[in-house]
Design a protein around this motif. Structure first.
Motif, PDB file in Angstrom:
ATOM      1  N   LEU A  52     -18.244  -0.283  -1.339  1.00 17.00           N
ATOM      2  CA  LEU A  52     -18.957  -0.055  -2.587  1.00 17.00           C
ATOM      3  C   LEU A  52     -19.391  -1.372  -3.221  1.00 17.00           C
ATOM      4  O   LEU A  52     -18.617  -2.332  -3.254  1.00 17.00           O
ATOM      5  CB  LEU A  52     -18.073   0.708  -3.581  1.00 17.00           C
ATOM      6  CG  LEU A  52     -17.639   2.123  -3.191  1.00 17.00           C
ATOM      7  CD1 LEU A  52     -16.688   2.681  -4.235  1.00 17.00           C
ATOM      8  CD2 LEU A  52     -18.852   3.040  -3.040  1.00 17.00           C
ATOM      9  N   GLN A  73     -21.920   0.502  -7.734  1.00 17.04           N
ATOM     10  CA  GLN A  73     -21.444   1.777  -7.203  1.00 17.04           C
ATOM     11  C   GLN A  73     -20.019   2.064  -7.648  1.00 17.04           C
ATOM     12  O   GLN A  73     -19.673   3.206  -7.978  1.00 17.04           O
ATOM     13  CB  GLN A  73     -21.536   1.770  -5.680  1.00 17.04           C
ATOM     14  CG  GLN A  73     -22.959   1.786  -5.146  1.00 17.04           C
ATOM     15  CD  GLN A  73     -23.040   1.488  -3.667  1.00 17.04           C
ATOM     16  OE1 GLN A  73     -22.017   1.305  -2.990  1.00 17.04           O
ATOM     17  NE2 GLN A  73     -24.258   1.415  -3.136  1.00 17.04           N
ATOM     18  N   VAL A 106     -18.646   5.273  -9.818  1.00 14.69           N
ATOM     19  CA  VAL A 106     -17.471   6.098  -9.519  1.00 14.69           C
ATOM     20  C   VAL A 106     -16.564   6.185 -10.741  1.00 14.69           C
ATOM     21  O   VAL A 106     -16.055   7.262 -11.093  1.00 14.69           O
ATOM     22  CB  VAL A 106     -16.712   5.520  -8.307  1.00 14.69           C
ATOM     23  CG1 VAL A 106     -15.388   6.247  -8.107  1.00 14.69           C
ATOM     24  CG2 VAL A 106     -17.565   5.623  -7.046  1.00 14.69           C
ATOM     25  N   ALA A 157     -22.950   5.812  -3.830  1.00 15.12           N
ATOM     26  CA  ALA A 157     -21.486   5.768  -3.961  1.00 15.12           C
ATOM     27  C   ALA A 157     -20.858   7.006  -3.337  1.00 15.12           C
ATOM     28  O   ALA A 157     -19.828   6.926  -2.641  1.00 15.12           O
ATOM     29  CB  ALA A 157     -21.106   5.654  -5.431  1.00 15.12           C
TER      30      ALA A 157
END
Length: 312
Positions: free
Chosen positions: A174, A178, A182, A245
Motif C-alpha cells: 500500500l 492507500q 484504508v 487499496a
C-alpha cells in the motif's frame, strides 16, 4: 375492530414487500446510507407491529395489563377497542409474541457477547504479537504494525484506544494514500456505529431463520455498510485510491479469480468505485428518507385510530 390482527397483517405485509422492493431496486448501491435507513425503518415497523399487537392482546386477556395499557385513557376509549371480542385467543397470542420479544433480546445479548469475546481474543493475540514497549502508554497510537507476509488490515474497536492494525505485507503493497484510505474506511464504520447494525441484523436472522425479511436485512446490512465505508474513504482520498487499496489487500485471496471465494463482493465494490453510477438527486434522497420515516407511523396509526375516533 380486531386491531391486533390488523397489526399482524400490516407487519406481514411490510415483511413481505420490503425485501422484494429493496433488493430489486437499482438505487441502494448508489445510496447505501439511505438504503440502510430504509431497511431499518422497514424492520422497525415489523417489530413495532408485533410489540403493539402483544400489548393489546395482553390488555384483552388480563385486567391488570389493561389497567396499565389504558391507564390514562377515558373509559370510552377502552370500549372502542372491543377487547372482549378477541379475548378467547388474546392470551395465547400475547404469550407467543412475548416469547418472541424475549427470544430477540436473548439473541441480541448472545451476539454482543460473542462479539466482545472475539474482540478480547484479538486484543490478547495482538498483545502477544505486538507487546507494549517499556514506558509506552496502554493503547498508545492509532496504528499497530504486525509482521506478516499476507497483506491485511483491520480496525480493532475499543472504548479508549481504537486502532488500525496493519501487517508489514500490507505496508509493502500500500502507498501512503492507500493506507490512509484504508484507515478512513475503517473509521467510517466506527463513526456510523455499523457494528450495532451488524449485531442487530445477525441477532434477528439467527433468532428467526424462517422469517425472510430478517435474513435479507442481515445480508443487505453486511453489503451496504461496506459500500458506505468505501464512500467515506473515497470522499477523502478519491475513488481510484480506495479501489487500488481494496485490490492490493485482496488480490492474493482469490477474489478476482475465475472461482471467487465468499469475499466475491470485493470485485463489485472495486467496479463501483472505478465506474460510479450517478447519485440520486438531493430531492429524491430526501423523499426516500421521509417516506421511510413514515412507514413506522403506520402501526401507530392503526393502533390509535379506534381510540381517537372514540374521543371525537
Amino acid at each position: 375492530m380486531m386491531v391486533p390482527l390488523a397489526l399482524l397483517l400490516l407487519g406481514g405485509l411490510v415483511a413481505t414487500l420490503a425485501p422484494r422492493v429493496l433488493t430489486r431496486a437499482d438505487w441502494p448501491d448508489r445510496e447505501p446510507v439511505v438504503a440502510l435507513w430504509v431497511w431499518q425503518c422497514a424492520v422497525s415497523t415489523v417489530l413495532l407491529c408485533c410489540v403493539l399487537a402483544m400489548s393489546l392482546s395482553a390488555a384483552a386477556a388480563w385486567e391488570a395489563v389493561r389497567g396499565h395499557v389504558f391507564a390514562l385513557a377515558p373509559s370510552g376509549v377502552v370500549e372502542a377497542y372491543a377487547l372482549a371480542s378477541y379475548r378467547p385467543w388474546a392470551a395465547p397470542l400475547a404469550v407467543l409474541l412475548a416469547f418472541g420479544a424475549v427470544w430477540t433480546g436473548a439473541m441480541l445479548t448472545r451476539e454482543i457477547r460473542l462479539a466482545r469475546a472475539r474482540r478480547r481474543r484479538r486484543r490478547a493475540e495482538l498483545l502477544v504479537r505486538a507487546p507494549q514497549l517499556p514506558g509506552e502508554a496502554p493503547g498508545a497510537g492509532r496504528l499497530v504494525v504486525l509482521e506478516g507476509e499476507r497483506p491485511d488490515a483491520w480496525w480493532l474497536r475499543g472504548r479508549t484506544a481504537p486502532r488500525l492494525v496493519v501487517t508489514t505485507g500490507a505496508l509493502r503493497r500500500l502507498s501512503d494514500s492507500q493506507l490512509d484510505a484504508v484507515l478512513a474506511h475503517e473509521q467510517g464504520h466506527a463513526r456510523a456505529r455499523h457494528h450495532w447494525l451488524l449485531h442487530c441484523s445477525s441477532a434477528l436472522a439467527t433468532g428467526f431463520p424462517q422469517v425472510p425479511v430478517f435474513a435479507a436485512f442481515r445480508d443487505q446490512v453486511h453489503h451496504l455498510v461496506e459500500l458506505a465505508a468505501d464512500d467515506a474513504a473515497s470522499r477523502r482520498f478519491g475513488r481510484l485510491t480506495t479501489a487500488l487499496a481494496l485490490v492490493e489487500l485482496n488480490e492474493d485471496r482469490g477474489v478476482f479469480g475465475p472461482c471467487p471465494t465468499q469475499l466475491s463482493q470485493v470485485p463489485g465494490r472495486v467496479h463501483r468505485l472505478l465506474e460510479p453510477a450517478p447519485r440520486l438527486t438531493a430531492a429524491r434522497r430526501l423523499r426516500l428518507t421521509a417516506v421511510a420515516a413514515l412507514v413506522p407511523a403506520a402501526p401507530l396509526l392503526v393502533t390509535f385510530v379506534p381510540g381517537l375516533s372514540a374521543l371525537r
